[in-house]
Scaffold this active site. Structure first.
Site, PDB file in Angstrom:
ATOM      1  N   GLU A   1       0.870  -1.171   0.000  1.00 15.97           N
ATOM      2  CA  GLU A   1       0.000   0.000   0.000  1.00 15.97           C
ATOM      3  C   GLU A   1       0.914   1.231   0.000  1.00 15.97           C
ATOM      4  O   GLU A   1       1.781   1.353   0.878  1.00 15.97           O
ATOM      5  CB  GLU A   1      -0.867  -0.015   1.259  1.00 15.97           C
ATOM      6  CG  GLU A   1      -1.897   1.079   1.211  1.00 15.97           C
ATOM      7  CD  GLU A   1      -2.770   1.133   2.455  1.00 15.97           C
ATOM      8  OE1 GLU A   1      -2.753   0.186   3.260  1.00 15.97           O
ATOM      9  OE2 GLU A   1      -3.444   2.155   2.599  1.00 15.97           O
TER      10      GLU A   1
ATOM     11  N   ARG B   1       5.609 -13.046   9.363  1.00 15.59           N
ATOM     12  CA  ARG B   1       6.196 -11.738   9.069  1.00 15.59           C
ATOM     13  C   ARG B   1       7.553 -11.652   9.759  1.00 15.59           C
ATOM     14  O   ARG B   1       7.830 -12.381  10.707  1.00 15.59           O
ATOM     15  CB  ARG B   1       5.271 -10.609   9.511  1.00 15.59           C
ATOM     16  CG  ARG B   1       5.010 -10.553  11.011  1.00 15.59           C
ATOM     17  CD  ARG B   1       3.999  -9.464  11.367  1.00 15.59           C
ATOM     18  NE  ARG B   1       4.555  -8.142  11.197  1.00 15.59           N
ATOM     19  CZ  ARG B   1       4.091  -7.240  10.326  1.00 15.59           C
ATOM     20  NH1 ARG B   1       3.076  -7.522   9.546  1.00 15.59           N
ATOM     21  NH2 ARG B   1       4.638  -6.060  10.244  1.00 15.59           N
TER      22      ARG B   1
ATOM     23  N   LYS C   1       4.868   0.201   9.111  1.00 17.68           N
ATOM     24  CA  LYS C   1       4.846   1.543   8.531  1.00 17.68           C
ATOM     25  C   LYS C   1       4.217   2.535   9.492  1.00 17.68           C
ATOM     26  O   LYS C   1       4.661   3.667   9.606  1.00 17.68           O
ATOM     27  CB  LYS C   1       4.063   1.523   7.219  1.00 17.68           C
ATOM     28  CG  LYS C   1       4.926   1.227   6.005  1.00 17.68           C
ATOM     29  CD  LYS C   1       4.109   1.370   4.736  1.00 17.68           C
ATOM     30  CE  LYS C   1       3.554   0.028   4.313  1.00 17.68           C
ATOM     31  NZ  LYS C   1       2.335   0.077   3.541  1.00 17.68           N
TER      32      LYS C   1
HETATM   33  P1  ATP Z   1       2.934  -2.261   7.706  1.00 19.73           P
HETATM   34  O1  ATP Z   1       2.235  -2.785   8.904  1.00 19.73           O
HETATM   35  O2  ATP Z   1       4.387  -2.076   7.871  1.00 19.73           O
HETATM   36  O3  ATP Z   1       2.270  -1.065   7.089  1.00 19.73           O
HETATM   37  P2  ATP Z   1       1.588  -3.693   5.767  1.00 19.73           P
HETATM   38  O4  ATP Z   1       1.336  -5.153   5.715  1.00 19.73           O
HETATM   39  O5  ATP Z   1       0.426  -2.846   6.079  1.00 19.73           O
HETATM   40  O6  ATP Z   1       2.816  -3.436   6.681  1.00 19.73           O
HETATM   41  P3  ATP Z   1       1.767  -3.435   2.991  1.00 19.73           P
HETATM   42  O7  ATP Z   1       2.277  -2.310   2.186  1.00 19.73           O
HETATM   43  O8  ATP Z   1       0.329  -3.748   2.958  1.00 19.73           O
HETATM   44  O9  ATP Z   1       2.222  -3.159   4.446  1.00 19.73           O
HETATM   45  O10 ATP Z   1       2.621  -4.749   2.720  1.00 19.73           O
HETATM   46  C1  ATP Z   1       2.940  -5.244   1.460  1.00 19.73           C
HETATM   47  C2  ATP Z   1       3.312  -6.695   1.581  1.00 19.73           C
HETATM   48  O11 ATP Z   1       4.450  -6.826   2.423  1.00 19.73           O
HETATM   49  C3  ATP Z   1       2.206  -7.500   2.196  1.00 19.73           C
HETATM   50  O12 ATP Z   1       2.043  -8.687   1.436  1.00 19.73           O
HETATM   51  C4  ATP Z   1       2.676  -7.789   3.577  1.00 19.73           C
HETATM   52  O13 ATP Z   1       2.185  -9.000   4.041  1.00 19.73           O
HETATM   53  C5  ATP Z   1       4.193  -7.790   3.422  1.00 19.73           C
HETATM   54  N1  ATP Z   1       4.832  -7.409   4.669  1.00 19.73           N
HETATM   55  C6  ATP Z   1       4.627  -6.280   5.384  1.00 19.73           C
HETATM   56  N2  ATP Z   1       5.334  -6.285   6.526  1.00 19.73           N
HETATM   57  C7  ATP Z   1       6.032  -7.447   6.531  1.00 19.73           C
HETATM   58  C8  ATP Z   1       6.945  -8.063   7.440  1.00 19.73           C
HETATM   59  N3  ATP Z   1       7.301  -7.462   8.578  1.00 19.73           N
HETATM   60  N4  ATP Z   1       7.459  -9.268   7.114  1.00 19.73           N
HETATM   61  C9  ATP Z   1       7.121  -9.869   5.971  1.00 19.73           C
HETATM   62  N5  ATP Z   1       6.266  -9.359   5.074  1.00 19.73           N
HETATM   63  C10 ATP Z   1       5.713  -8.165   5.340  1.00 19.73           C
HETATM   64 MG    MG Z   2      -1.304  -3.459   4.714  1.00 16.77          MG
END
Ligand code: ATP
Ligand code: MG
Length: 568
Positions: A40, A266, A276
């Protein structure tokens, strides 16, 4: 056996790759492998995302498949082009190239049509309860939910309301579109999931064209279906969403073979935060100097700090992919970085805290340009640079002790040490500031027969120290970075406290007045080095300039935190 096996030498054999191999063998997707990385665009990518990037792009590479970069841009308020561009840059820097770059927002029309189709088939309805009412009627893990009073609206009324939602006739929150699933379902996410909400907000790509936006659970699986994804990989917190994923695909009539969701753990890294939401707080609260602050676990921060992309990929290989959550020791990341840089970073000498040395036996105004290897023998790489040796030198203040403690193998009165790549010298005299008693200069003599040779009479020289020429060295600023937090799990804070309470006050120590050998003068910004005996460094790509050099410490040579952990 399928010909599309992962190359054995990668050693990657996690449960996801095993599943891909078995799907290829069974011909489930007709031999296709299609993955996607779906961020995102509401912040910068971090080391946790790198794990997902290495997994999705890595699988596509290994099995001759495809991997799309898909922006999951369904929350207009927080998303921005600037973030989207930075994400693309970071992925390329990590060494991956997408098959297609796509946006969920490009499919809003198709998603809308499917939603109307669901309404017509009685699979979705417009709910006009408030959010609080919906929450109250959802039930609990042990109690079933109650049906909404709007659940049995006629198809025509639903269609009319939904079209008027799209037309902008209602304020935010007035209505939502819900799937008609099962309010008594044991999985609470299946209790009539929200599909659309009203949001009068400007979207960075679609502008004001839409005022209803699809929810994650509706948009994500449909995106995967539109892109013909085979393996939809996401993190474990989405495990319960998998049922909704399949339910939505069934509801709009996506046939098998179709995308299937699989969850993996994760990455949670000690001494930092990988979310994020939290990283935004660090940036907005000015706890750090922006998204690319070298202390940030963002890809941009790691890049600016000097971490090579190979090291991040090596790290992701080291931690592997599992289906149970855990925390990863920060030392593993540092190990991967050192392991890469040891073979690639040329050696230089830099004195952080200079103490003047005069070689009284060396002629004034003489300069000897010593050919010094850029790599030690065990690295076995060619390359050398020229180091000027002169009568006046700088050495590290900590490399001298007037009254040496036991096992001190550096300089003290009457003792001989080797100057790295140069001569053996002996300290004859210590000059002090009469007012303060501080040592301000050492007067030494050199043994002229010891350049690149051991002393002829077999004297054993116990230590080697680094040095630079006083006349030819360049002044520089050195930024010593350390872990951003002083506790392993900053997320784990007491009631009423904030994770920012655990920031490490010594995460950046700025050393001015350091001196570096002149060979670095013309290197491009961002060049990585090992400063011998001190650590791995890179010139700061943002602030370092010829004539005003700035170096970032990437990692120290050793893991000092492991020792600290043992002592306490
Ligand atoms: P954040 O909580 O940091 O915003 P998010 O999952 O909301 O993370 P996205 O931009 O939606 O962020 O993530 C893109 C992809 O990266 C998703 O498929 C998510 O599952 C993966 N991802 C995000 N954080 C991690 C992590 N700590 N370890 C492994 N994969 C991750
Ligand atoms: Mg997300």
């Amino acid at each position: 056996m399928s010909s599309k096996q992962p190359p054995a030498e990668t050693g990657r054999n996690d449960f996801i790759r095993a599943m891909v191999v078995s799907d290829l063998e069974s011909g489930k997707y007709g031999g296709r492998v299609a993955t996607r990385f779906p961020p995102e665009p509401n912040g910068y990518l971090h080391i946790g995302h790198a794990k997902s990037i290495c997994l999705n792009f890595g699988i596509a590479e290994e099995f001759g498949g495809t991997c799309n970069l898909r922006y999951d841009d369904t929350n207009p308020e927080t998303e921005d082009e600037r973030f989207a561009d930075a994400m693309a840059e970071d992925i390329r820097w990590l060494g991956y190239e997408w098959t297609q770059k796509l946006h969920a927002s490009d499919c809003f029309e198709q998603m809308y049509e499917w939603a109307e189709q669901m309404i017509r088939e009685g699979k979705a309805y417009v709910d006009s309860q408030t959010l609080d009412e919906m929450r109250a009627s959802r039930g609990t893990v042990t109690e079933p939910g109650r049906n909404s009073p709007y659940r049995d609206r006629a198809v025509e009324e639903n269609l009319d309301l939904f079209r008027r939602m799209r037309a902008g006739e209602f304020p935010d929150g007035a209505h939502v579109l819900r799937g008609r699933a099962d309010m008594a379902h044991p999985n609470m996410l299946m209790r009539d999931p929200l599909l659309y909400r009203i949001r009068h907000a400007h979207h960075y790509r679609t502008g004001d064209e839409w005022c209803i936006y699809p929810m994650y659970d509706y948009a994500h699986c449909l995106e995967d279906a539109i892109e013909d994804i085979t393996h939809s990989l996401c993190t474990l917190e989405f495990r319960n969403n998998r049922e909704v994923y399949d339910w939505v695909l069934d509801a709009v009539g996506i046939e098998h073979p179709r995308p299937e969701q699989t969850e993996f753990a994760r990455l949670n890294l000690d001494y930092t935060v990988v979310s994020k939401r939290k990283l935004i707080q660090l940036v907005d609260g000015e706890f750090v100097d922006g998204w690319d602050d070298p202390r940030m676990p963002t890809i941009a921060g790691l890049r600016r700090r000097g971490v090579p992309p190979e090291a991040i990929r090596t790290f992701c290989d080291m931690i592997g992919v599992a289906d149970v959550d855990g925390r990863v020791d920060y030392g593993k990341l540092e190990f991967a970085i050192r392991d890469t840089l040891n073979w690639t970073a040329p050696r230089r000498l830099c004195v952080l805290d200079p103490l003047r040395v005069v070689i009284t036996s060396y002629p004034e105004n003489a300069v000897e340009w010593i050919d010094a290897p850029e790599f030690p023998h065990d690295v076995g790489k060619p390359g050398s640079r020229r180091m000027p040796f002169t009568r006046e030198l700088w050495i590290e203040r900590a490399d001298f002790m007037e009254e040496p403690v036991r096992k001190f193998r550096r300089l003290s009165p009457g003792v001989e040490v080797r100057l790295r790549n140069a001569y053996v010298v002996r300290c004859d005299e210590v000059v002090k500031d009469p007012a303060t008693g501080e040592v301000v200069e050492l007067r030494c003599t050199h043994d002229p027969d010891t350049l690149g040779a051991n002393p002829a009479d077999g004297r054993k020289i116990k230590g080697t120290i680094h040095w630079v020429s006083a006349d030819h060295s360049l002044p520089c600023e050195v930024r010593l970075y350390d872990r951003l937090f002083s506790v392993p799990n900053p997320d784990d804070v007491e009631e009423g406290a904030s994770f920012t309470d655990h920031l490490n006050p010594e995460s950046r120590i700025v050393v001015t007045g350091a001196r570096i050998e002149p060979a670095v003068a013309d290197d491009p910004a961002g060049t990585r080095y090992q400063f011998e005996r001190t650590g791995y460094f890179a010139s700061d790509p943002v602030t370092s300039e010829p004539g005003s050099l700035v170096f970032n410490r990437i990692v120290p040579l050793r893991d000092s935190w492991a020792k600290r952990a043992r002592v306490t």
